[in-house]
Design an enzyme around this catalytic site. Structure first.
Site, mmCIF file in Angstrom:
data_model
loop_
_atom_site.group_PDB
_atom_site.id
_atom_site.type_symbol
_atom_site.label_atom_id
_atom_site.label_comp_id
_atom_site.label_asym_id
_atom_site.label_seq_id
_atom_site.Cartn_x
_atom_site.Cartn_y
_atom_site.Cartn_z
ATOM 1 N N LYS A 112 0.813 -1.218 0.000
ATOM 2 C CA LYS A 112 0.000 0.000 0.000
ATOM 3 C C LYS A 112 0.846 1.266 0.000
ATOM 4 O O LYS A 112 0.401 2.320 -0.448
ATOM 5 C CB LYS A 112 -0.967 -0.026 1.178
ATOM 6 C CG LYS A 112 -2.008 -1.129 0.988
ATOM 7 C CD LYS A 112 -3.080 -1.147 2.045
ATOM 8 C CE LYS A 112 -4.156 -2.156 1.698
ATOM 9 N NZ LYS A 112 -3.702 -3.574 1.817
HETATM 10 C C1 LIG Z 1 -4.342 -4.652 1.145
HETATM 11 C C2 LIG Z 1 -3.578 -5.923 1.005
HETATM 12 C C3 LIG Z 1 -3.935 -6.914 0.061
HETATM 13 C C4 LIG Z 1 -5.166 -6.795 -0.814
HETATM 14 O O1 LIG Z 1 -5.013 -5.836 -1.821
HETATM 15 P P1 LIG Z 1 -6.299 -5.319 -2.631
HETATM 16 O O2 LIG Z 1 -5.798 -4.211 -3.477
HETATM 17 O O3 LIG Z 1 -7.269 -4.844 -1.577
HETATM 18 O O4 LIG Z 1 -6.838 -6.448 -3.408
HETATM 19 C C5 LIG Z 1 -3.130 -8.037 -0.043
HETATM 20 N N1 LIG Z 1 -2.055 -8.210 0.754
HETATM 21 C C6 LIG Z 1 -1.685 -7.293 1.677
HETATM 22 C C7 LIG Z 1 -0.499 -7.568 2.536
HETATM 23 C C8 LIG Z 1 -2.426 -6.115 1.840
HETATM 24 O O5 LIG Z 1 -2.051 -5.209 2.769
#
Ligand SMILES: *Cc1c(COP(=O)(O)O)cnc(C)c1O
Length: 467
Positions: A112
């Site tokens: 993120k």
């Molecule tokens: C947020 C997250 C996901 C999922 O990603 P999306 O874009 O919501 O599909 C997968 N793995 C981790 C470690 C995350 O923090």
């Protein structure tokens, strides 16, 4: 670039307004009016560039007309300068034609950061230009809160308040939020569950008087700018192993479908992606959809990969818009029915359109532990549970002639218990977080009560002469 709503009934907006807006007025999500395309020669040229320059070039068409090229390049350089690996998004080879794209070298160790580090700076730029401040409020069950806090800390135009359920996030996750002592960062531990936190945030936005007085804003996963930022690493990885000449496939650990949808956008922009594998845990609504064409919500079950414990993937509406031939009315009707009945079907043509690009994959907790163990045994790598599901999906969906890239979404050190259980090795936090457990924490504790939370937000925001 102009942006239109997936439900077709809200006005088209420019990039700056889409950045600050949240959902469209008709309840839909903003998407570009048309997808810009990169020519094969432009894609080839990306391989030679440092990550930030490459990313700025890929994203430039999305901000065209709103943000000057020079400003955007500076923001991208600044956003990715703090990452702990000079390649920013390095590829590691796991096997013949099988690669791991490591997206955990940002400040909070999850993918993120790749979007939020950019989005925080874009907010600041646009708000300063408009002489405005905003109050970002959000709820978190884990990774999003710390990534949002790191992105907004010390930004002059932003106050940020993050609600988490008291005692229900891991100690590492809590400390990644509560040890940030910047004056504009406010952590609130709610005496309740994650759903209570989310309901409080929704209620704050629904209170129009409060929303306007505080200039509330969100940086959640439906924000278009986050999707845009995520397209960049698909280009980086594909160019590094031979795009545009060679097609590539990706396996993407998926929750809210933001990451996988960004891969779809990269493909629409001209990147030759043969296949996107949507990797899920037992919360497999998207894998089931890709088998049957029916989107049917079920109960959420807790797993070892909590960031994927989601049944209603908010960004899926953006794909629905494309597979419905960009018919906003049809999407509006489908989403209304989904909310009322918990299930919709897209029909044969819609399913075929989705399957042309995507396939599904699911793995339970035992399979996840086995994937962590095998990756460690064969490659000496510690994979976190989310990434381990991506690796297993990549192996299952691999075709001999097409390089397959598994997307790693978090550092193993964020989920030490599962990794230790699978491998016997406890992953250590990287040096910049090594003293995390000793740092002082700052966090307010409030009851699950809207008025208490609103009073807290108002008092902390107004003290700095904002709103
Ligand atoms: C947020 C997250 C996901 C999922 O990603 P999306 O874009 O919501 O599909 C997968 N793995 C981790 C470690 C995350 O923090």
């Amino acid at each position: 670039m102009r942006y239109v709503s997936t439900r077709g009934a809200a006005p088209a907006l420019g990039f700056e307004d889409v950045l600050l807006a949240g959902p469209a007025a008709d309840g839909g999500l903003y998407v570009p009016e048309s997808f810009p395309r990169l020519a094969p020669g432009e894609i080839r040229a990306l391989a030679a560039l440092p990550y930030a320059e490459m990313a700025a070039r890929v994203m430039q068409p999305f901000v065209a007309g709103a943000i000057a090229e020079k400003d955007f390049a500076r923001i991208a350089a600044d956003a990715y300068a703090a990452f702990r690996h000079p390649a920013v998004a390095p590829l590691v080879q796991l096997d013949a034609n099988l690669w791991l794209l490591e997206l955990f070298h940002g400040p909070t160790l999850a993918f993120k950061d790749y979007a939020l580090q950019l989005v925080g700076r874009l907010f600041d730029l646009v708000l300063k230009k408009r002489g405005r401040r905003v109050t970002v409020v959000g709820a978190t069950s884990g990774d999003t809160g710390s990534a949002a806090i790191e992105a907004c800390r010390d930004r002059e135009s932003i106050d940020i308040f993050i609600l988490h359920p008291r005692g229900r996030v891991s100690e590492v996750q809590r400390r990644q939020m509560t040890t940030v002592t910047s004056r504009n960062v406010h952590n609130i531990a709610i005496q309740g569950t994650f759903d209570d936190c989310q309901d409080l945030v929704k209620a704050m936005f629904a209170d129009e008087g409060f929303r306007d007085r505080m200039s509330l804003a969100a940086v959640n996963s439906i924000n278009w700018a986050r999707v845009m930022a995520q397209t960049a690493y698909y280009f980086a990885a594909a160019a590094a192993i031979g795009a545009p000449e060679r097609p590539v496939s990706f396996a993407v650990p998926t929750g809210n479908f933001g990451n996988a949808y960004a891969g779809y956008v990269a493909r629409r922009m001209g990147l030759r992606i043969a296949r996107l594998v949507v990797a899920t845990n037992r919360n497999d609504i998207l894998a089931r959809f890709l088998e049957t064409g029916e989107l049917a919500a079920a109960e959420v079950t807790a797993t070892l990969s909590p960031a994927m414990d989601i049944q209603v993937s908010s960004n899926f509406e953006r794909l629905l818009f494309e597979i419905s031939g960009r018919d906003g009315n049809a999407v509006g009707r489908l989403m209304k029915r989904f909310r009322a009945e918990g299930a919709i079907s897209v029909g044969h043509a819609g399913l075929e359109a989705a399957r042309e690009v995507f396939s599904g994959f699911r793995l339970d907790d035992d399979g996840t532990l086995a994937s962590i163990a095998e990756t460690h045994k064969r490659c000496g790598l510690l994979a976190d549970p989310h990434s381990a599901i991506g690796i297993a999906a990549a192996k299952a969906a691999r075709e001999p002639a097409v390089p397959m890239i598994a997307v790693a979404t978090a550092d193993a050190a964020k989920f030490p218990e599962a990794v230790e259980k699978a491998t016997g090795v406890r992953p250590a936090l990287p040096p910049h977080l090594a003293d995390l457990m000793e740092r002082p924490e700052r966090c307010a504790e409030l009851p699950n009560d809207l008025k208490s939370v609103q009073d807290f937000v108002a008092a902390r925001t107004e003290r700095k002469g904002a709103a």
